[in-house]
Design a protein around this motif. Sequence first.
Motif, PDB file in Angstrom:
ATOM      1  N   SER A  47       2.964  19.483   9.009  1.00  0.00           N
ATOM      2  CA  SER A  47       2.999  19.172   7.580  1.00  0.00           C
ATOM      3  C   SER A  47       4.360  18.619   7.189  1.00  0.00           C
ATOM      4  CB  SER A  47       2.690  20.419   6.745  1.00  0.00           C
ATOM      5  OG  SER A  47       3.641  21.429   6.984  1.00  0.00           O
ATOM      6  N   THR A  48       4.340  17.793   6.170  1.00  0.00           N
ATOM      7  CA  THR A  48       5.560  17.193   5.641  1.00  0.00           C
ATOM      8  C   THR A  48       5.569  17.375   4.135  1.00  0.00           C
ATOM      9  OG1 THR A  48       5.604  15.540   7.403  1.00  0.00           O
ATOM     10  CG2 THR A  48       6.923  15.086   5.443  1.00  0.00           C
ATOM     11  N   LEU A  49       6.708  17.785   3.603  1.00  0.00           N
ATOM     12  CA  LEU A  49       6.859  17.961   2.163  1.00  0.00           C
ATOM     13  C   LEU A  49       7.329  16.643   1.556  1.00  0.00           C
ATOM     14  CD1 LEU A  49       6.653  20.292   0.092  1.00  0.00           C
ATOM     15  CD2 LEU A  49       9.127  20.548   0.306  1.00  0.00           C
ATOM     16  N   ILE A  50       6.618  16.158   0.538  1.00  0.00           N
ATOM     17  CA  ILE A  50       6.968  14.880  -0.081  1.00  0.00           C
ATOM     18  C   ILE A  50       7.119  15.064  -1.574  1.00  0.00           C
ATOM     19  CG2 ILE A  50       5.734  13.572   1.698  1.00  0.00           C
ATOM     20  CD1 ILE A  50       3.604  12.986  -0.465  1.00  0.00           C
ATOM     21  N   CYS A  51       7.902  14.194  -2.157  1.00  0.00           N
ATOM     22  CA  CYS A  51       8.046  14.133  -3.606  1.00  0.00           C
ATOM     23  C   CYS A  51       8.270  12.685  -4.011  1.00  0.00           C
ATOM     24  CB  CYS A  51       9.201  15.020  -4.059  1.00  0.00           C
ATOM     25  SG  CYS A  51       9.228  15.322  -5.832  1.00  0.00           S
ATOM     26  N   SER A  52       7.604  11.789  -3.326  1.00  0.00           N
ATOM     27  CA  SER A  52       7.794  10.357  -3.526  1.00  0.00           C
ATOM     28  C   SER A  52       6.446   9.663  -3.501  1.00  0.00           C
ATOM     29  CB  SER A  52       8.708   9.782  -2.440  1.00  0.00           C
ATOM     30  OG  SER A  52       8.638   8.379  -2.399  1.00  0.00           O
ATOM     31  N   ALA A  53       6.261   8.743  -4.432  1.00  0.00           N
ATOM     32  CA  ALA A  53       5.020   7.982  -4.466  1.00  0.00           C
ATOM     33  C   ALA A  53       4.868   7.110  -3.229  1.00  0.00           C
ATOM     34  CB  ALA A  53       4.976   7.116  -5.729  1.00  0.00           C
ATOM     35  N   VAL A  54       5.976   6.682  -2.656  1.00  0.00           N
ATOM     36  CA  VAL A  54       5.905   5.853  -1.453  1.00  0.00           C
ATOM     37  C   VAL A  54       5.301   6.645  -0.304  1.00  0.00           C
ATOM     38  CG1 VAL A  54       7.254   4.524   0.211  1.00  0.00           C
ATOM     39  CG2 VAL A  54       7.890   4.502  -2.202  1.00  0.00           C
ATOM     40  N   ARG A  55       5.806   7.857  -0.073  1.00  0.00           N
ATOM     41  CA  ARG A  55       5.266   8.689   1.010  1.00  0.00           C
ATOM     42  C   ARG A  55       3.823   9.072   0.729  1.00  0.00           C
ATOM     43  NH1 ARG A  55       8.767   7.163   4.659  1.00  0.00           N
ATOM     44  NH2 ARG A  55      10.905   7.467   3.948  1.00  0.00           N
ATOM     45  N   ILE A  57       1.488   7.271  -0.923  1.00  0.00           N
ATOM     46  CA  ILE A  57       0.615   6.127  -0.664  1.00  0.00           C
ATOM     47  C   ILE A  57       0.518   5.859   0.830  1.00  0.00           C
ATOM     48  CG2 ILE A  57       0.402   3.640  -0.992  1.00  0.00           C
ATOM     49  CD1 ILE A  57      -0.455   5.275  -3.389  1.00  0.00           C
ATOM     50  N   GLU A  58       1.618   6.052   1.558  1.00  0.00           N
ATOM     51  CA  GLU A  58       1.582   5.868   3.005  1.00  0.00           C
ATOM     52  C   GLU A  58       0.623   6.850   3.679  1.00  0.00           C
ATOM     53  OE1 GLU A  58       6.168   4.235   3.756  1.00  0.00           O
ATOM     54  OE2 GLU A  58       5.602   6.291   4.257  1.00  0.00           O
ATOM     55  N   SER A  59       0.420   8.001   3.060  1.00  0.00           N
ATOM     56  CA  SER A  59      -0.413   9.041   3.669  1.00  0.00           C
ATOM     57  C   SER A  59      -1.878   8.929   3.281  1.00  0.00           C
ATOM     58  CB  SER A  59       0.112  10.423   3.259  1.00  0.00           C
ATOM     59  OG  SER A  59       1.474  10.568   3.594  1.00  0.00           O
ATOM     60  N   LEU A  60      -2.201   8.115   2.277  1.00  0.00           N
ATOM     61  CA  LEU A  60      -3.585   7.991   1.826  1.00  0.00           C
ATOM     62  C   LEU A  60      -4.337   6.957   2.658  1.00  0.00           C
ATOM     63  CD1 LEU A  60      -3.143   8.056  -2.065  1.00  0.00           C
ATOM     64  CD2 LEU A  60      -3.744   9.942  -0.546  1.00  0.00           C
ATOM     65  N   ASP A  61      -5.623   7.152   2.742  1.00  0.00           N
ATOM     66  CA  ASP A  61      -6.490   6.220   3.471  1.00  0.00           C
ATOM     67  C   ASP A  61      -6.928   5.125   2.514  1.00  0.00           C
ATOM     68  OD1 ASP A  61      -8.076   4.974   5.287  1.00  0.00           O
ATOM     69  OD2 ASP A  61      -9.710   6.427   5.215  1.00  0.00           O
ATOM     70  N   LEU A  62      -6.186   4.045   2.494  1.00  0.00           N
ATOM     71  CA  LEU A  62      -6.425   2.962   1.534  1.00  0.00           C
ATOM     72  C   LEU A  62      -7.332   1.914   2.172  1.00  0.00           C
ATOM     73  CD1 LEU A  62      -2.782   2.616   0.183  1.00  0.00           C
ATOM     74  CD2 LEU A  62      -4.654   3.957  -0.775  1.00  0.00           C
ATOM     75  N   THR A  63      -8.632   2.175   2.133  1.00  0.00           N
ATOM     76  CA  THR A  63      -9.590   1.250   2.743  1.00  0.00           C
ATOM     77  C   THR A  63     -10.075   0.194   1.768  1.00  0.00           C
ATOM     78  OG1 THR A  63     -11.384   2.796   2.203  1.00  0.00           O
ATOM     79  CG2 THR A  63     -10.362   2.987   4.381  1.00  0.00           C
ATOM     80  N   SER A  64      -9.951   0.446   0.478  1.00  0.00           N
ATOM     81  CA  SER A  64     -10.439  -0.517  -0.508  1.00  0.00           C
ATOM     82  C   SER A  64      -9.427  -1.639  -0.709  1.00  0.00           C
ATOM     83  CB  SER A  64     -10.708   0.182  -1.849  1.00  0.00           C
ATOM     84  OG  SER A  64      -9.502   0.692  -2.390  1.00  0.00           O
ATOM     85  N   ALA A  65      -9.918  -2.750  -1.226  1.00  0.00           N
ATOM     86  CA  ALA A  65      -9.032  -3.882  -1.496  1.00  0.00           C
ATOM     87  C   ALA A  65      -8.025  -3.543  -2.581  1.00  0.00           C
ATOM     88  CB  ALA A  65      -9.867  -5.100  -1.896  1.00  0.00           C
ATOM     89  N   ALA A  66      -8.459  -2.832  -3.625  1.00  0.00           N
ATOM     90  CA  ALA A  66      -7.543  -2.449  -4.697  1.00  0.00           C
ATOM     91  C   ALA A  66      -6.464  -1.515  -4.169  1.00  0.00           C
ATOM     92  CB  ALA A  66      -8.319  -1.782  -5.834  1.00  0.00           C
TER      93      ALA A  66
END
Length: 712
Positions: A47-55, A57-66
């Motif tokens: 596990s990794t602790l994040i507090c950044s929108a960049v981290r 979004i990098e961790s989400l499964d962005l399969t859609s075009a949007a």
Amino acid sequence: LPMAFRDVNARRHIGLQQLSSLASTGRTFLGPVKSHKFIVDESTNQSTLICSAVRLIESLDLTSAAGQLLNETIQAQNKEFKTGVSTLLFLVGAWSRAVVECLQQNIPVPAIVSVMSEGLNSCCERIQCLQIPIPDVKRELCSSTVRPRAFESKTGQAGCDGLTNPWNLLCFQRDISATEEVIPINSCSHQGDGCNFNEYPVSPLAGFGSVTSVVKAVGDKSPSVLSGRGVTASSWITRKLTHSRHFSTPGKSRFSSQQGDFQGCPSGASADLCGCGGLGHLAMALSHGNQTSLKLLQSIAAHQQERAECSGSSQIDVTEIVTCCVLGLPESCSCVCPGFVTLVSPEQAAVIKHLADKTLRVVLMDGDLTEHYRHLGFNRPRNVRTILEHPSPQGGRAGETWLSRMSDILMSFEVNLVLVKGNVCEDVMARCVASRILVIGRVARDVLRAFGAATGARAVTYLSQLNSPCVGNGAWAELWKAGDGRAVDLGELVPARIGAGGIALLTAVLTTALPSKAQLLQDQFWALLYRLHHALKDGKVFPGGGAVELLCLSHIQALAEQPRPPGSDKAVREHSSPWPAEYKSIVLRALASGWKQFLSVVLCNTARASSELEAGASVDHHLRRAAACASPSAYILEEFRRGGVLRGGSDPSPEQVIDDLKVCDNVAAKTEAWRRALDLVLLVLQTDAEIITGPRRSQILNSPVSSEFMFL
């Protein structure tokens, strides 16, 4: 290829809904009080602790075009500014929902695009009056005396809307000694929902970063009147500080003399942040409550300021700064060290001990130190057929031949230290360790450049290119020591420090006992560093705490109530459109809803409102009072001088005023985050179809949304 077609430009617009759903995951990242998130890797269960929108979004499964467009937008913002990403992500979601509501009211898409773009341009022009020049910020933040003065607009008439030089009143100083008392001055008397700003001119800074005060001896009880304002100070506040984040007991500074000739910011009662050329105070205003990174940045500012006085530059050079995260130590051990601090293996640590107190000859490699590495653009010989690309190192004699040749080259030039930009072959590493040669891989290009400038070394791509002029001299290596002077041995990896005489390189050593927090600490440090860097680059800052967003709300509200663009608003006049007044009012209010939701969520995240409904009511209250004043901008700034909309309903205490008001935001990063967020929403809005190509026919047919597709 099989092809599927889906109409997305319905009233519910699928793409905008996807943006809204993705953006909702980052709501807790807004404001100075953030809620962290754990990202769990299912493959490794780490596990990794994040507090950044960049981290996030990098961790989400962005399969859609949007989702992919959102990722590209966030990466672009982060690459350029390293800040403003959470604001961008939130506004994407807020404005996506607002645009969907406009579609449901049958507002044409071209009208939404045109009016929203005009409204944002108008707001960006309106808030220029809040920009505070950096020289004024540094000068006034470092000042501890009050020099109240009236100011005039360009027309020469005094007034509270003369916003050409915002920082006209002095900022307070947080630390007041026990022999002094503070007299708070309240320059605006409120009557009901209105106030009279024509009687007492208020500078824009008075509404944000200053608490106008008079410092007075305890024994003097004479009444104090602020000249030109007619306000008598009647309340006395005595405060004795036993713990100050600016001063520390002599001898207890974490930036001890063990770090070579560098000693960070001075400690003791005489240590003032003004010693960093005013950058210490500016860094505090941009820290947004991040105390750990703030102390490190103040040390960096103090060190670079010495060199800046010689070069005549006041910029923070981010290329001279690197980070190293050391696990197993408390965060209080974090410090700034001159030179390059990195983690090495125990075998390399043994080499460093052997090389201690020796002057090292250094080689820099701009590539990989492997047998099969070829530089970018390398052209293989023609008419040559490759039988085996990577021969087995166990059975192939070519590997041994290459290893022996590389080792002979290093020995012939008496090289002790090799810094490699890329990867290092394990066999090469083992051979060099046996020969007492220190090899460090994955070194940043800026580090190589700094060592080249300090030692005279020239980077080579292959060791076969090495000659005498390419070898540098004057480097040294040692094991990194903690603040108490002891070397740190954490088992698997050992921190080491490499440097050279006069090297322009600093390492922020970030220590933590939690491995999952390492990435978080680095993200927070770089965010603050780049805030200061861009503030100096822009030459100006915005007052923070929501003042800019509240002024945008007030401005958009005025435009919505008066649909025709006012003649004084150049941006709206030049980009005026022929859309009906009803359309404009609806779309402008939708645009304003994004900033209102932003302020409401920040209030909730900081626990100053129990719900978004209560937070929204607080924002509406300030908007009504601003509309009742002759100058909404002056009212907003005066409210922030008193504690701001983010203080909640109660009157602020002096300590709370200090914490709330001494906050700044970047100008370019904030406005560019707004523009990128709106551009993304409008781009997705204008997309009328989603076409999917490739062998996914069966997958789409079996999906719950198969009825929305038409197969071609």
